[in-house]
Scaffold this motif. Structure first.
Motif, PDB file in Angstrom:
ATOM      1  N   GLN A  41       0.732  -1.172   0.045  1.00 57.67           N
ATOM      2  CA  GLN A  41       0.025   0.050   0.047  1.00 57.67           C
ATOM      3  C   GLN A  41       0.781   1.135   0.281  1.00 57.67           C
ATOM      4  OE1 GLN A  41      -3.413  -0.221  -0.064  1.00 57.67           O
ATOM      5  NE2 GLN A  41      -2.879  -2.299  -0.678  1.00 57.67           N
ATOM      6  N   GLY A  44       0.796   5.600   4.501  1.00 57.66           N
ATOM      7  CA  GLY A  44      -0.241   6.113   5.233  1.00 57.66           C
ATOM      8  C   GLY A  44      -1.628   5.245   5.198  1.00 57.66           C
ATOM      9  N   ARG A  45      -1.453   4.109   4.330  1.00 56.39           N
ATOM     10  CA  ARG A  45      -2.587   3.486   3.952  1.00 56.39           C
ATOM     11  C   ARG A  45      -2.263   2.075   4.880  1.00 56.39           C
ATOM     12  NH1 ARG A  45      -4.932   2.652  -1.741  1.00 56.39           N
ATOM     13  NH2 ARG A  45      -6.582   1.267  -0.460  1.00 56.39           N
ATOM     14  N   ASN A  46      -3.138   1.333   5.365  1.00 59.35           N
ATOM     15  CA  ASN A  46      -3.043   0.038   6.184  1.00 59.35           C
ATOM     16  C   ASN A  46      -2.693  -0.939   5.166  1.00 59.35           C
ATOM     17  OD1 ASN A  46      -3.635   1.022   8.750  1.00 59.35           O
ATOM     18  ND2 ASN A  46      -5.659   0.795   8.487  1.00 59.35           N
ATOM     19  N   GLN A  47      -1.670  -2.016   5.549  1.00 59.36           N
ATOM     20  CA  GLN A  47      -1.625  -3.196   4.542  1.00 59.36           C
ATOM     21  C   GLN A  47      -2.821  -3.957   4.646  1.00 59.36           C
ATOM     22  OE1 GLN A  47       2.155  -5.212   5.574  1.00 59.36           O
ATOM     23  NE2 GLN A  47       1.606  -6.933   3.994  1.00 59.36           N
ATOM     24  N   GLN A  48      -2.957  -4.539   3.286  1.00 53.41           N
ATOM     25  CA  GLN A  48      -4.156  -5.557   3.027  1.00 53.41           C
ATOM     26  C   GLN A  48      -3.482  -6.977   3.128  1.00 53.41           C
ATOM     27  OE1 GLN A  48      -6.809  -4.472  -0.237  1.00 53.41           O
ATOM     28  NE2 GLN A  48      -5.388  -2.666  -0.452  1.00 53.41           N
ATOM     29  N   ASN A  73      -8.252  -5.491   6.365  1.00 51.49           N
ATOM     30  CA  ASN A  73      -8.166  -4.305   5.183  1.00 51.49           C
ATOM     31  C   ASN A  73      -8.331  -4.493   3.733  1.00 51.49           C
ATOM     32  OD1 ASN A  73      -7.845  -2.639   7.700  1.00 51.49           O
ATOM     33  ND2 ASN A  73      -5.696  -2.999   7.681  1.00 51.49           N
ATOM     34  N   ASN A  75      -9.575  -4.522  -0.041  1.00 49.82           N
ATOM     35  CA  ASN A  75     -10.067  -3.815  -0.831  1.00 49.82           C
ATOM     36  C   ASN A  75     -10.405  -4.793  -2.211  1.00 49.82           C
ATOM     37  OD1 ASN A  75     -11.532  -1.944  -2.450  1.00 49.82           O
ATOM     38  ND2 ASN A  75      -9.817  -0.507  -2.284  1.00 49.82           N
ATOM     39  N   ASP A  78      -8.895  -3.605  -5.561  1.00 57.25           N
ATOM     40  CA  ASP A  78      -7.308  -3.867  -5.626  1.00 57.25           C
ATOM     41  C   ASP A  78      -7.197  -5.237  -6.350  1.00 57.25           C
ATOM     42  OD1 ASP A  78      -6.867  -1.337  -4.794  1.00 57.25           O
ATOM     43  OD2 ASP A  78      -6.358  -1.743  -2.870  1.00 57.25           O
ATOM     44  N   ASP A  85     -15.293  -1.330  -4.444  1.00 62.58           N
ATOM     45  CA  ASP A  85     -14.354  -0.663  -3.441  1.00 62.58           C
ATOM     46  C   ASP A  85     -14.908  -1.052  -1.986  1.00 62.58           C
ATOM     47  OD1 ASP A  85     -12.379   0.890  -2.048  1.00 62.58           O
ATOM     48  OD2 ASP A  85     -13.251   2.807  -2.462  1.00 62.58           O
ATOM     49  N   GLY A  87     -13.450  -2.202   2.343  1.00 65.80           N
ATOM     50  CA  GLY A  87     -12.517  -2.387   3.363  1.00 65.80           C
ATOM     51  C   GLY A  87     -12.866  -3.554   4.396  1.00 65.80           C
ATOM     52  N   ARG A 112     -15.699   0.529   4.487  1.00 71.70           N
ATOM     53  CA  ARG A 112     -16.043   1.380   3.314  1.00 71.70           C
ATOM     54  C   ARG A 112     -17.166   1.228   2.676  1.00 71.70           C
ATOM     55  NH1 ARG A 112     -11.655   4.111   1.604  1.00 71.70           N
ATOM     56  NH2 ARG A 112     -12.136   4.150  -0.661  1.00 71.70           N
TER      57      ARG A 112
END
Length: 312
Positions: A41, A44-48, A73, A75, A78, A85, A87, A112
């Protein structure tokens, strides 16, 4: 095929978007599986991540006997551009029960949530279980799904400022099982932006009539089953439940309700009564028949009775 053939395999894959690992071990007829997928990611974005662990029986009618999936997390967009979209957080487990049924348990949250029309997944959370009672006696996947029971509760998104709604589905399909759904503070426009601005409470019951199938009851599936349908809902229509200003809407919300009592069968729906009401206005339809063509089903030449329609 030698089903007792031992197998050990480790697979790793890596690319700019993330990496995956897969470990498989055991005899070919009963494999243990461990897998992990992680997506890199921006800062600043959490790991998926997605983690899988389970037991695979490739030669069985239902090949997955045990499975646990944990997501963090995640998405879906992705993974593929056509997916919504989201989360996703939580866990899904699949395991046999003492009575040789297969049980799936779900405890998922979506951080989300939003309208499908905004390419979001319109569910805030989903919890409950699904049970397939005859899965180990089935000869194929189609037979495994002929009967089932479920108890699920979903929390739904809402138009800004409103309390989230919920949808509960219980009962099952196959045999004498009755399928029921109940919803509270459901807002259709929060699910899809072209839906009317409503907030609804209500319930739906679908009750099968196996007796009408006679000697063919054991061969019947849900699509060819005759059943009664009972739908009741009431709520409000107006600007409080609209995601955007509409000039033609009243300034205040209007009470509305709908009642539908009917009978469903292959290629035909008999409406006993359909009643719509908005404030003091009311319309009612009785004794109507809707028909459509079902491939493989015998056609009918019976003349439908004339429906009655009233409004005030």
């Amino acid at each position: 095929v030698n089903q007792g053939l031992p197998l050990v395999a480790d697979i790793q894959a890596s690319q700019a978007q993330g990496g995956a690992t897969l470990h498989i071990q055991g005899p070919l007829a009963n494999l243990l599986l461990k897998a992990q997928l992680s997506l890199r990611q921006p800062e600043g974005r959490n790991q998926q991540s997605l983690t899988l662990g389970g037991e695979i029986q490739p030669f069985a009618a239902w090949p997955v006997s045990h499975l646990t999936a944990s997501v963090k997390n995640l998405n879906l967009a992705d993974l593929h551009a056509s997916l919504p979209d989201s989360g996703l957080q939580g866990q899904i487990s699949l395991q046999p029960t003492a009575k040789k049924a297969l049980q799936a348990k779900l405890d998922m949250r979506n951080d989300r949530a939003g309208a499908w029309s905004d390419q979001r997944l319109p569910v805030r959370s989903l919890r409950g279980q699904i049970l397939l009672p005859d899965v180990h006696a089935a000869n194929d996947l189609a037979q495994a799904w002929r009967q089932g029971e479920l108890d699920l509760v979903a929390q739904l998104p809402t138009v800004a400022g409103q309390t989230p709604g919920d949808l509960a589905v219980s009962g099952g399909w196959g045999g004498q099982r009755v399928l029921q759904a109940r919803w509270h503070k459901l807002e259709p426009q929060a699910l899809y932006d072209r839906a009317p601005p409503l907030q609804l409470d209500g319930g739906l019951q679908l009750k099968p009539d196996w007796a009408s199938m006679g000697s063919k009851a054991s061969e019947a599936n849900w699509a060819r089953l005759r059943s009664s349908l009972d739908l009741k809902m009431s709520g409000l229509f107006g600007p409080s439940f609209s995601s955007r200003p509409i000039k033609t809407l009243r300034k205040s919300d209007v009470p509305v309700s709908l009642v539908l009592d009917g009978r469903y069968g292959p290629g035909q729906f008999d409406v006993s009564v359909l009643r719509l009401q908005a404030q003091s206005a009311q319309a009612e339809l009785r004794d109507a028949v809707l028909r459509w063509v079902v491939p493989g089903a015998p056609s009918t030449s019976l003349r439908a009775p004339a429906p009655s329609w009233s409004a005030k």
